[in-house]
Enzyme design. Structure first.
Site, PDB file in Angstrom:
ATOM      1  N   GLY A 159       0.869  -1.193   0.139  1.00 30.05           N
ATOM      2  CA  GLY A 159       0.016  -0.027   0.118  1.00 30.05           C
ATOM      3  C   GLY A 159       0.897   1.404   0.182  1.00 30.05           C
ATOM      4  O   GLY A 159       0.340   2.232  -0.024  1.00 30.05           O
ATOM      5  N   GLY A 167       3.426  -3.616  -4.050  1.00 32.07           N
ATOM      6  CA  GLY A 167       3.506  -3.903  -5.243  1.00 32.07           C
ATOM      7  C   GLY A 167       3.858  -2.636  -6.331  1.00 32.07           C
ATOM      8  O   GLY A 167       4.837  -2.429  -6.830  1.00 32.07           O
ATOM      9  N   ARG A 168       3.010  -1.840  -6.177  1.00 32.12           N
ATOM     10  CA  ARG A 168       3.053  -0.455  -6.679  1.00 32.12           C
ATOM     11  C   ARG A 168       4.328   0.174  -6.698  1.00 32.12           C
ATOM     12  O   ARG A 168       5.199   0.691  -7.493  1.00 32.12           O
ATOM     13  CB  ARG A 168       1.808   0.475  -6.303  1.00 32.12           C
ATOM     14  CG  ARG A 168       1.743   1.867  -7.016  1.00 32.12           C
ATOM     15  CD  ARG A 168       0.841   2.657  -6.263  1.00 32.12           C
ATOM     16  NE  ARG A 168      -0.325   2.054  -5.608  1.00 32.12           N
ATOM     17  CZ  ARG A 168      -1.277   2.079  -5.998  1.00 32.12           C
ATOM     18  NH1 ARG A 168      -1.802   2.673  -7.373  1.00 32.12           N
ATOM     19  NH2 ARG A 168      -2.193   1.429  -5.691  1.00 32.12           N
ATOM     20  N   CYS A 203     -15.061   4.284 -27.105  1.00 30.37           N
ATOM     21  CA  CYS A 203     -16.304   4.784 -27.257  1.00 30.37           C
ATOM     22  C   CYS A 203     -16.736   5.112 -25.989  1.00 30.37           C
ATOM     23  O   CYS A 203     -17.703   4.468 -25.561  1.00 30.37           O
ATOM     24  CB  CYS A 203     -17.211   3.902 -27.826  1.00 30.37           C
ATOM     25  SG  CYS A 203     -16.758   3.781 -29.678  1.00 30.37           S
TER      26      CYS A 203
END
Ligand code: LLP
Length: 463
Positions: free
Chosen positions: A278, A322-323, A391
């Site tokens: 985190g 992780g990040r 779209c």
């Protein structure tokens, strides 16, 4: 399309509308090392390069859009986490941020462990040679098949997420004649200061077992009775993209409180605690993340202090970034297509990707920065919104940023800090082909995840 600069029309908004931006940066050609991977630099020709290779060469060889990961930076960050926590702690890279076999090999070589949260991640890890005992298996709804595979493979730990799972894992382990090492994931009731969708320690949500009302203590009671389980510790993950350690402090206090209650009730001192992942990264120059050694020091001191006052032996700590490892190591390279100035508002810059390669802006209102990377420009800044080709009007890659007002179709722009939760959350919306991931290191570039093809799409379509 050519990548030469064209003089542009009046695209610079005179009145700036509301947005996340502050003011245009002093130098649009500058690359803030906070948000760009370690080896990214502007060369003498004005082009940006990574790992010694310029972006035009990369775009010609691998196409756009594409993610380029700086292997040197990835390894350095992995190593920095490993070194910061030393030998009395374990670093589990959270594979959900981005996982491929090359990543698994780099992690293995750098001495990290791996957190997986699905059968797919588990098979990727095992197929690339990560020793099973260095894998932690997560998830709030693991299937029976996944649990069985994990136990058969010999994973180092399964993180139990519910009362039902405690029984399920015990039963499967016993039927396989094994005793599985497990942790129990608890929710400690902390409000992490982050986006609601990525905060995970408050009680009203799907992950973990609440400490509140004695539920976690009851889960421990049950786990300790079951022969198929070896309860090794307590797990807490409070959320993602967090910058201050105060949430971890409260979490550690409450987790150690539970360890103390367990000791008092059962006479057992659980040997491990996992504080999850985190830790935040810089997506823009406004973010100020902390270094791994500062985080390691802060977390270790908190646990030490809490254990001393509870008269507990210091447990082995693990963390699951992780990040913070992969996020800053990659950028996404796009080719500029349609440019649409809207008078008095902003200029919409369309790129050849979009929400299919980066859903985070649409999903979390995430902020990113962007730069013109195929050349420099001295043109005045214009306020832009970088959008994709899907779209969907929410198909926004960078909500508010400045690019030079001579930007032209065919220019290459790059969005930094897209290593985490971009390729791993990529989709085929509008039958987009998911971009490749290319690792660059010391003048060499190689595809580690190839670009999807229309044949890939049609192969799944068997109707
Ligand atoms: N450990 C556990 C148990 C987790 O659930 C997570 C992330 C991590 C570790 C790693 O967290 P990190 O250090 O990467 O922040 N898709 C969202 C993030 C969801 C994170 C889910 N769990 C995003 O793009 O921000």
């Amino acid at each position: 399309m050519s990548r030469s600069a064209h003089p542009a029309g009046p695209r610079h908004a005179d009145v700036l509308p509301e947005g996340h931006y502050t003011a245009p940066p002093a130098d649009l050609n500058a690359l803030d090392p906070k948000v760009w991977a370690q080896t990214v630099t502007r060369t003498d020709t004005g082009e940006v390069s990574v790992g010694g290779i310029d972006v035009t060469t990369l775009a010609e060889e691998f196409g756009t859009p594409a993610y380029f990961v700086d292997e040197t930076d990835f390894r350095a960050r992995a190593r920095a986490w490993r070194t910061a926590f030393g030998h009395d702690a374990d670093v589990f890279y959270a594979g959900k941020a981005f996982l491929s076999r090359a990543i698994v090999r780099w992690l293995h070589e750098e001495g990290l462990n791996l957190d997986v949260c699905s059968g797919g991640e588990l098979s990727t890890a095992l197929s690339a040679g990560m020793p099973a005992d260095r894998i932690a298996f997560h998830g709030n709804n693991k299937s029976t098949g996944e649990i069985q595979r994990a136990i058969e493979a010999g994973v180092g730990r399964i993180v139990l997420d519910s009362f039902q799972e405690i029984v399920r894992v015990a039963h499967i382990a016993q039927s396989l004649g094994k005793r599985q090492r497990v942790q129990i994931r608890v929710t400690v009731g902390v409000e992490a200061h982050t986006h609601e969708f990525i905060a995970t320690a408050h009680e009203d949500q799907k992950f973990g077992i609440p400490l509140a009302g004695g539920q976690a203590a009851e889960a421990v009671r049950r786990a300790l009775q079951l022969e198929g389980l070896e309860l090794i510790g307590i797990h807490s993950h409070i959320g993602s993209q967090i910058f201050d350690t105060s949430g971890f402090e409260v979490a550690a206090h409450r987790v150690v409180g539970l360890l103390k209650d367990i000791r008092d009730e059962h006479g057992v001192e659980l040997p491990e605690i996992d504080l999850g992942g985190g830790l935040g990264i810089a997506y823009t120059s406004d973010d100020d993340p902390r270094e791994p050694h500062e985080i390691a020091k802060a977390l270790t001191e908190i646990v030490q202090r809490e254990c001393e006052s509870a008269k507990l032996r210091m447990p082995r700590i693990s963390v699951e970034p992780g990040r913070a490892i992969v996020g800053p190591t990659a950028f996404t390279l796009y080719e500029v297509g349609t440019i649409k100035p809207l008078d008095g508002l902003r200029t919409y810059v369309s790129v050849d990707g979009g929400m299919s390669d980066n859903i985070r802006t649409a999903l979390y209102d995430a902020e990113y920065s962007v730069a013109l990377v195929s050349r420099t420009s001295d043109a005045q800044p214009m306020l832009v919104r970088v959008v994709g080709k899907h779209c969907e009007s929410g198909d926004i890659v960078v909500k508010d940023a400045f690019l030079p007002s001579d930007l032209a179709p065919g220019d290459l722009i790059a969005v930094p800090a897209t290593g985490a939760y971009c390729r791993s959350m990529a989709s085929n919306y509008n039958h987009a082909l998911r971009p490749p991931v290319v690792a660059v290191r010391e003048g060499e570039a190689r595809v580690i995840v190839r670009r999807e093809t229309e044949e890939d799409l049609l192969r799944l379509d068997v109707g």
